[in-house]
Design an enzyme around this catalytic site. Sequence first.
Site, mmCIF file in Angstrom:
data_model
loop_
_atom_site.group_PDB
_atom_site.id
_atom_site.type_symbol
_atom_site.label_atom_id
_atom_site.label_comp_id
_atom_site.label_asym_id
_atom_site.label_seq_id
_atom_site.Cartn_x
_atom_site.Cartn_y
_atom_site.Cartn_z
ATOM 1 N N SER A 139 -11.550 -1.599 -0.095
ATOM 2 C CA SER A 139 -10.086 -1.641 0.576
ATOM 3 C C SER A 139 -10.341 -2.089 2.099
ATOM 4 O O SER A 139 -9.716 -3.126 2.460
ATOM 5 C CB SER A 139 -9.533 -0.432 0.289
ATOM 6 O OG SER A 139 -8.756 -0.216 -0.702
ATOM 7 N N HIS A 168 -3.715 6.043 3.616
ATOM 8 C CA HIS A 168 -4.368 4.708 3.206
ATOM 9 C C HIS A 168 -3.657 3.504 3.629
ATOM 10 O O HIS A 168 -4.303 2.600 4.409
ATOM 11 C CB HIS A 168 -4.466 4.653 1.753
ATOM 12 C CG HIS A 168 -5.379 3.455 1.477
ATOM 13 N ND1 HIS A 168 -5.120 2.190 1.282
ATOM 14 C CD2 HIS A 168 -6.991 3.465 1.149
ATOM 15 C CE1 HIS A 168 -6.353 1.542 0.649
ATOM 16 N NE2 HIS A 168 -7.389 2.175 0.791
ATOM 17 N N ASP A 218 0.810 -1.223 0.093
ATOM 18 C CA ASP A 218 -0.025 -0.061 -0.145
ATOM 19 C C ASP A 218 1.011 1.258 -0.148
ATOM 20 O O ASP A 218 1.944 1.245 -0.704
ATOM 21 C CB ASP A 218 -0.958 -0.086 1.198
ATOM 22 C CG ASP A 218 -2.119 0.595 0.928
ATOM 23 O OD1 ASP A 218 -2.282 1.863 0.844
ATOM 24 O OD2 ASP A 218 -3.105 -0.066 0.709
#
Length: 611
Positions: free
Chosen positions: A417, A224, A170
Site C-alpha cells: 500500500s 489508512h 481508500d
Amino acid sequence: MTTKSWSGRWLFAGCLATVLLALWALMSPSEAPSPSPVTVVSRPVALMPLAAAPAPARTTPPSRVAPVGVRQDYIVQAESVEVARSAVVRVGGVVTGELSIIRAVGAALDDGELEALQASDVPRLRIFEDAPVQASSGHLPETNYPSEVAASNLHVGGVTGRGVTVAVLDSGVWSTLGPLQTTPYQTPHMLAQYDVIQARQQSTYSQTAALQNYSQSINDLFGHGTHISSIIASSAVATSGNFQGVAPGGNLVSVRVLDSTGAGRYFDVISGIQWVVKQRLRFNIRVINLSLGAPPQSPYWDDPLDQAVMAAWSAGIVVVAAAGNRGPQPMTINAPGNVPYVITVGAVTDAYHPMQPLQYQLASFSSAGPTYEGFVKPEIVGMGGHILAYAPNNGTLAQEFPQWVGPYDDFTMSGTSQATAVVSGVVALMLQVNPYLTPDQVKCRLMSGAHPAVNSKGNLAYTVFQQGSGLVNAHDAVYGTATNCANQGLNVALDLAGLQHFGGRANRDSNGNYYIMSDQKTTTCSGGGLLGALLCVVKDVLSVIPLLLDGLFWNGSYTSGSGYTWSNGYTWSNGYTWSNGYTWSNGYTWSNGYTWSTGSTGTGTDVVSQQ
C-alpha cells in the site's frame, strides 16, 4: 388384579400408542428440506483459451447459502445498464445502484430471485457476488522515502506535482487535514471528497454532495487513507528541510470505499472508480491510487473490479495498484494489480538504513508474479518498509497499534500500500513536467527509469517476477524519453468489449521453475515434404524456449541478503519488451494445471483490503 393382567394392559396401551403415533406422522405435513447451496459469480475452474469473439456466456457464481427470502448483494452485468436493471426488476429483485462503467447494477436478491435471474434469457448476463474488499499495512522514524526515490532534488527545482490530481480510493481522509490542508503554494490540497459507502446507504447523499461541490469533510475512521494520501502529497517539511511527501504540490481527491476496519466491497470500489472517471476533467484527475486488493478469483477480463480499472485506464487515467502482501511466493499478485495494463507495485525496505542503497532489500511480504495469465508482475517496486506518514491519532489503526503512533500525529506502516503511494507521487511529478503523457507512456518511462537490484556479477539479485524493472527513480522517470516499451501488443478497447483477451510470456517448467518465453520466430518457411510443412506451421508461433543465463529463472525462493547495487541502466529484458501481450486464441495455454480457488478463507478470497 394379577400381574399378568396388568402386563397385558400395558402391552395393549403400548401398541395403541405406536399405531396412533404412526397415523399422526403420516397425516402431518413433511418438513421442507433445507435449501441447497447457491452458486454465485462467474469464476472458471481453470484457465481456458478464449476465442477472439466469444459467444455471450451466462455464468454460475460460487456457492453461498442464505435463508430463503433473505437477500444478498450481487453485481449483475448485462449488455447495458438498462438491460441489467430490467432483468433484476423482472425477477422481483431490488436494484441498489448503477455501475455504468461496466454495464452493471448492484442488486439485492434472495435465493429464488437469483435462480430466476440465472434462468432468464438476458444478453451477456453475468452475476457476481459482491465480494468484500479490505486494506493492510504495518512499521520507522523520519520520512526518507522522497529522497530514497530521488524525488527531493526535484522538489528543489520546482517539480512538486503542482496541478496534478491523484484520486485516492481508500478509507477517507482525517477531518484534521494537517499537512494535507494546503500545498506549498497556499492552494487547497484536497479538491474534493466523496463517500461511496454513505452514497449507497443514504439515497440523498449523492445529490447533496454534488450541490456542495464535494467539499464536505469525510472523516477517516480507520487511518489508512490519510496515511496513503500523506505519502503521496504531504507538504509538511522535515527538520532536514525536505518535504515529507513525494508530490507535495499535488492535489488530492479522497474517495471513501473502505470502512472503519479497512474492509470494503467490490461494488463500492467499482462505484468509486466510476465516480472518478466521471469527475476526472472537473478536478484534473490524472492518477488513481489503489492501495487495496483481493486474491484473484478469475481471469482479469472476467473480474468486475478489473474491468472497472481497465475502463479508467482507457479513459486516460494512470492506475497505480498494490501488488499485495502475500509474498514472497510466486503467483500471489492481488486483483486489481493482476490487470496487465496498470502499474503494479511491489515493496522494498531500506532495512532501517535510510539513504544506504546497499542495504535496501525486497520486502519479504511483497507479492510476486507471474499472474495466472502469464504476465510479469509487479512492473516496479517502491519504498514500502516502515513508512512514516501523517495519520489520525484516534483511528482504528492507532488504537490497535499504539506503538506505531508518533508524537506529531504520524504513524508508521509497512506494505505494498505504502509503496504504491510512493509511485503514485512519482507519477504526479512526471505529469507536471509532461502533462500530455498517456498512461502507457507513463508506465513505459517508469519502467525504463527504474533501478533493478543486481549482484556483483551484474545479474539480477531478484527476478523480474519479484522486482519487475526495479526500484522507482523519480528523476529518471520524469526526464526519461523512452517510448513504446509498455503494453505493446495489448488492446484495452478490444479487451473491454470482450472481443480479445491476452496472455503474457511467463511460463512454468516441469521442475516448477518460472521463466519468460522467448519471442523468437522463424523467418523463413522453406523445404519440401513433411519437414517443410512443419516449419511453415511453426512460423510466427510463440517459441516456448526458456531464456537461460539471464537471471529470469526462478523457483520461488527468496533472498534476504543485502549488498546489492540498485543499478542504473541494467538491461534484463534480453532485447525484447516483456510486457507484450498475446491473444489466447494463439493456441497455447501456459497455465496448465492451475485452478481458480472457489473457497473463502477469512479475508482472503472475498476481501479487498488495504495492502
